[in-house]
Design an enzyme around this catalytic site. Sequence first.
Site, mmCIF file in Angstrom:
data_model
loop_
_atom_site.group_PDB
_atom_site.id
_atom_site.type_symbol
_atom_site.label_atom_id
_atom_site.label_comp_id
_atom_site.label_asym_id
_atom_site.label_seq_id
_atom_site.Cartn_x
_atom_site.Cartn_y
_atom_site.Cartn_z
ATOM 1 N N ARG A 190 48.525 35.820 33.442
ATOM 2 C CA ARG A 190 47.075 35.971 34.049
ATOM 3 C C ARG A 190 47.361 36.403 34.883
ATOM 4 O O ARG A 190 45.546 36.602 35.467
ATOM 5 C CB ARG A 190 46.641 34.092 33.428
ATOM 6 N N LYS A 193 43.323 39.649 41.605
ATOM 7 C CA LYS A 193 42.042 39.362 40.618
ATOM 8 C C LYS A 193 41.141 38.323 41.358
ATOM 9 O O LYS A 193 40.172 38.256 40.415
ATOM 10 C CB LYS A 193 42.810 38.411 40.080
ATOM 11 N N ASN A 194 41.304 37.011 41.626
ATOM 12 C CA ASN A 194 40.748 36.606 42.466
ATOM 13 C C ASN A 194 39.349 37.293 43.274
ATOM 14 O O ASN A 194 38.506 36.395 43.316
ATOM 15 C CB ASN A 194 41.073 35.198 43.316
ATOM 16 N N ARG A 198 38.183 20.605 38.523
ATOM 17 C CA ARG A 198 38.049 21.458 39.712
ATOM 18 C C ARG A 198 36.067 21.122 38.524
ATOM 19 O O ARG A 198 36.270 22.453 38.049
ATOM 20 C CB ARG A 198 37.693 22.554 38.657
ATOM 21 N N CYS A 202 43.580 26.464 34.231
ATOM 22 C CA CYS A 202 44.993 26.202 34.732
ATOM 23 C C CYS A 202 44.884 24.316 34.794
ATOM 24 O O CYS A 202 43.952 24.122 35.165
ATOM 25 C CB CYS A 202 45.500 26.973 35.505
ATOM 26 N N ASP A 218 47.622 28.135 46.387
ATOM 27 C CA ASP A 218 48.169 28.498 45.879
ATOM 28 C C ASP A 218 49.584 29.600 45.558
ATOM 29 O O ASP A 218 50.632 29.982 44.801
ATOM 30 C CB ASP A 218 47.365 30.055 45.485
#
Length: 420
Positions: free
Chosen positions: A399, A23-24, A124, A119, A307
């Site tokens: 997600r 996804k990233n 951030r 999240c 992560d």
Amino acid sequence: MGKFMVKGMEGGLRGRVQISGAKNAALPILAACLLTEECCEIRNVPPLSDVRHMVTLLRELGAKVDFCEEEERVLVQAEAIGQTESREEAAQKMRASFLVAGALLGRCGQARLPLPGGCQIGSRPIDLHLKGFQAMGVKNKQEHGFVELSAKTLKGGEIYLDFPSVGATENVMLAATLAKGRTVIQNAAAEPEICDLADFLRELGADITGDGTDTITITGVKKLCGASHAVIPDRIEAGTFMAAAAITGGDILLENAREEHLKPVIAKLAECNVKTELTAEGLRVYRKGKLHPIQLKTMPYPGFPTDMQAQFMSLMTMAKGTSVITETVFENRFLHAGDLQRMGADIKIDSRSAVIEGVEEMTGAKVRATDLRAGAALILSALAAKGDTEISDIYHIERGYYQIDEKLRRLGADIRRESE
């Protein structure tokens, strides 16, 4: 709203699991499609909620997008950018919505975007993004929750990032591809997702060198073409299934995982007494014997990924002895510790460090996914716990993990999704 009901396993997970596209990596690549008028085909795109939100955002900006979820393929043609402003709703749903800023600046020289959400794992800010844009001649104004960006002429510049931010590196890369002159990003992020974006941009005709190192150089070109590109496999999903094999004492073969992207995870698993073997069919992960405690510190790539911190905390709750985890990337990423304690974990938090004393047994409980990786950690502990666990707010998990419940069931897990 949904929840996962998980029954603790007596035996370990066993079998094969196909790792989905990252996804990233997919999100910035989809944003990059705005840089060209020609058609782009993106393959191996996981049908996740964040990806759907990005597809919706691209359509709002005027791109024609065809997302074939069954084939995990997206066709994007941004022949004309209808507008350079996105709605506040898009930013609230996913932080990666701000990645269209660099593409819109490169293509149109302006953008008006809401401040991003995502999240709740810590601060951030977009300061580094704006600092990079400013070095390229971009003016910005913030008011009423929006950022207005504009540049009469987007030009290359020398940019030093105070922190190797992945998002800031990606946004500057996107803007620089069509800027006049040369852009140099120092202290750039070096994650595999950065390299995948650079590969796609080069396929479009961009002039980029140095990706994968701390210095990336982009020489602007006048125009980009279309391309067909396959997104890299998700190293965090792969790492999560590796941790699942470890915590349950299982034996899993990961198909479509890249060993070179997982070296820090593999190294720490080895310290935990978990074996990994690269075979012709994939990456095999298994444990024979007890888990060993470790000390772990999250760092920017190629260090241990933040992560994967939550998943390893779950793992350490079952190791015999004392483990210490230090989180250096985000200041609020131990929210899962409270729910793990509800399941019987012995965890003490001191600022950015967690001290975990291994326990003989975890027990099922009602818990809540506070963020994406925290939710994954709770699933891991639920698989190894005695009894039943109910995990709510699983929209966070979905997600970032495509059909995680189905994949786990194929490996022998008793997990089902229910409506709340």
